[in-house]
Design a protein around this motif. Sequence first.
Motif, PDB file in Angstrom:
ATOM      1  N   PHE A  68      10.517   2.625   1.714  1.00 28.96           N
ATOM      2  CA  PHE A  68      11.878   3.026   2.026  1.00 28.96           C
ATOM      3  C   PHE A  68      12.582   1.894   2.767  1.00 28.96           C
ATOM      4  O   PHE A  68      11.941   1.060   3.404  1.00 28.96           O
ATOM      5  N   PRO A  69      13.911   1.873   2.707  1.00 27.23           N
ATOM      6  CA  PRO A  69      14.640   0.717   3.244  1.00 27.23           C
ATOM      7  C   PRO A  69      14.614   0.621   4.763  1.00 27.23           C
ATOM      8  O   PRO A  69      14.774   1.620   5.467  1.00 27.23           O
ATOM      9  N   ALA A  70      14.417  -0.600   5.241  1.00 31.46           N
ATOM     10  CA  ALA A  70      14.511  -0.912   6.667  1.00 31.46           C
ATOM     11  C   ALA A  70      14.730  -2.412   6.785  1.00 31.46           C
ATOM     12  O   ALA A  70      13.988  -3.206   6.197  1.00 31.46           O
ATOM     13  N   GLN A  71      15.734  -2.795   7.522  1.00 30.36           N
ATOM     14  CA  GLN A  71      16.023  -4.209   7.749  1.00 30.36           C
ATOM     15  C   GLN A  71      14.953  -4.782   8.670  1.00 30.36           C
ATOM     16  O   GLN A  71      14.535  -4.142   9.636  1.00 30.36           O
ATOM     17  N   VAL A  72      14.502  -5.994   8.408  1.00 29.87           N
ATOM     18  CA  VAL A  72      13.452  -6.575   9.248  1.00 29.87           C
ATOM     19  C   VAL A  72      13.570  -8.089   9.267  1.00 29.87           C
ATOM     20  O   VAL A  72      13.842  -8.724   8.246  1.00 29.87           O
ATOM     21  N   ASP A  73      13.382  -8.653  10.431  1.00 28.02           N
ATOM     22  CA  ASP A  73      13.363 -10.098  10.626  1.00 28.02           C
ATOM     23  C   ASP A  73      11.951 -10.600  10.293  1.00 28.02           C
ATOM     24  O   ASP A  73      10.994 -10.312  11.012  1.00 28.02           O
ATOM     25  N   GLN A  74      11.835 -11.361   9.203  1.00 29.80           N
ATOM     26  CA  GLN A  74      10.521 -11.845   8.765  1.00 29.80           C
ATOM     27  C   GLN A  74      10.364 -13.354   8.948  1.00 29.80           C
ATOM     28  O   GLN A  74       9.522 -13.974   8.307  1.00 29.80           O
ATOM     29  N   ARG A  75      11.149 -13.917   9.836  1.00 28.43           N
ATOM     30  CA  ARG A  75      11.043 -15.374  10.040  1.00 28.43           C
ATOM     31  C   ARG A  75       9.703 -15.775  10.646  1.00 28.43           C
ATOM     32  O   ARG A  75       9.177 -16.852  10.338  1.00 28.43           O
ATOM     33  N   GLU A  76       9.140 -14.918  11.492  1.00 28.30           N
ATOM     34  CA  GLU A  76       7.868 -15.250  12.153  1.00 28.30           C
ATOM     35  C   GLU A  76       6.707 -14.388  11.662  1.00 28.30           C
ATOM     36  O   GLU A  76       5.561 -14.827  11.673  1.00 28.30           O
ATOM     37  N   HIS A  77       7.016 -13.148  11.256  1.00 26.97           N
ATOM     38  CA  HIS A  77       5.964 -12.224  10.864  1.00 26.97           C
ATOM     39  C   HIS A  77       6.390 -11.459   9.619  1.00 26.97           C
ATOM     40  O   HIS A  77       7.545 -11.044   9.502  1.00 26.97           O
ATOM     41  N   ALA A  78       5.454 -11.261   8.699  1.00 28.49           N
ATOM     42  CA  ALA A  78       5.737 -10.460   7.503  1.00 28.49           C
ATOM     43  C   ALA A  78       5.915  -9.006   7.907  1.00 28.49           C
ATOM     44  O   ALA A  78       5.349  -8.532   8.898  1.00 28.49           O
ATOM     45  N   GLN A  79       6.694  -8.270   7.110  1.00 26.91           N
ATOM     46  CA  GLN A  79       7.100  -6.927   7.521  1.00 26.91           C
ATOM     47  C   GLN A  79       5.936  -5.963   7.727  1.00 26.91           C
ATOM     48  O   GLN A  79       6.015  -5.047   8.552  1.00 26.91           O
ATOM     49  N   LYS A  80       4.825  -6.191   7.024  1.00 28.49           N
ATOM     50  CA  LYS A  80       3.681  -5.294   7.188  1.00 28.49           C
ATOM     51  C   LYS A  80       2.499  -5.968   7.877  1.00 28.49           C
ATOM     52  O   LYS A  80       1.357  -5.501   7.781  1.00 28.49           O
TER      53      LYS A  80
END
Length: 435
Positions: free
Chosen positions: A311-323
Motif C-alpha cells: 500500500f502507498p506510503a512516501q519514504v525517504d530511501q536515500r540512506e535506507h531501503a524502505q523495507k
Amino acid sequence: MALAQEMTLLEAQRAALSADIPEFEAAMALMKARGNTDMVASLITSLRFSRARGVQLAETLSALTGEDYFTDWFDWMLWQERNPQIKPQADFPTFKRELMMRIDTNFGEFLRPEHIQPEQMRIRLEEITWGGVVKDGIPSLDNPDLIAAADAEYMRGDDLVFGVSINGDSRAYPLRIMGWHEMFNEVIGGVPVALAYCTLCGSGILFETQVPGRAKPLVFGSSGFLYRSNKLMFDRETNSLWNQYTGKPVVGPLVGSGIALQQRPVVITTWDNWQASNPDTKVLSVNTGHRRDYGSGVVYNDYFGSPDLMFPAQVDQREHAQKDYVFAVREFGAARAWPLDAFANQPVINDAIADKPLLLIGDPETRSVRAYERGGQTFAPFAGRLRDQNSDEWRVTEDALIGPEGATLPRVAGHISYWFAWDNYMGDAATVYEG
C-alpha cells in the motif's frame, strides 16, 4: 451539460462511482468546469474502486492537478501525501463514509460524522485506505490458549517468536500464527497488555492497555483500515481508531484525550533461543478457534520476500531501503532508530538517546535486539558473555542487566520495524544511529 448544472457537489462525488454513464459524465464535466482541486480526494478514492472508468477519472485528475499518473491509484495516493495543502471539498467526509459503509456497514462506527471533520482528526481522512478486509476480518486473539514448551510439537527451532516476559511470566507468540491475527489482548505477569503487530510495516509493539482515567483495560482489534501502509487498530469500548505505530488515538471519541499507550519490552528471536533463555516459557497454541494455515513461512511470505510495499506510503530511501529493518526506541522524550545491519559486525552497541546512555544487544540473523540503560558503564562482548570496562561480567535477562553484587540496569522498551514506517511516523522528530 444540463445534468451537470443540476448536481450538488456531493452528488457529483457519488456519481464518480455511478454505473449510469450520463450521470458519471456529468460529474466529470462539473469537476472540470469548476477547476478546483478540492475534488481530487474524491477522484483518487473513486479511482481505486472504479477500474472500468479509470481512464476518465484519470483524465479529470490530470485536468485538475496538471499531473499525469494515468490510472495508477498507488502513485496518485503518493502525490496526495506529498500535497497536504490540498484540502478535500466539505462533503468529502460524507462521501468517504458512505463508500466505506458499502464495503462494511461496521465501518460507519469508526467514521462517525462528528469525528471525521478535519479539525477533529489527527490524520488525513483522504489517506485512510481500505486494507482489503472488513472489521475484525483479521481476528484478534483474546486471552488465547497457551501450552508448555514441551508440548509445542508444531514449532521448529528456527521459527521466529515474539518473546515477552513480565514479572517472571514468560510467553512466546510465533510470528507464523500472529501474522494471521495481528493482535492479542492478554494479561501477562498481572499486567494487561496488547501486542499490535502490523505485518505491512514489520512491527510488533507491546502496549500496556490499562491507562489512567479508565476503569477497565482497553481491548483492541483490527479495523480493516490502513494509513500510509500502517494498520489502524481500534478499541472496542469507544471504536476510536488508533495509530498502531505510535499507540495514540487518531480518529474518534478519544482524540484529544491525551492518551498514549505505554510500551513494554518485546523481542523477536528464534524459538530455540527463546526456550534456552526462558526454559519455563509458555507458547501460543495452534488451537486458536480459527481455521488458518499456521505453517512456517506461509503467512505474508510473498510480501516479506519482496522489496515493494503493498500500500502507498512516501519514504525517504536515500540512506535506507524502505523495507530495511530498524530497531526503534521511543523513550525519555525522544525517538531513535538503529538499523538492524549495524549489529552485523558489532553485536553490542554503546549509545544514548536524549542523553540517556543505552546498551543495545542485537543479532540481525534472528532479528533480535534488546535495549538496556547502561548508566555510566561501557560494555563489550567477551567469549559469548558481557563485560563492562572493569572486566566485570554482567548477566543478560529479559528484565535487566544484572552485574556485580546484584547491581541492575533496567530494560528499555523497543521494537523492530521496517524503515518506511519509522520514516513516515517519526521522520524529522527522530534520530538514526549511523555507526
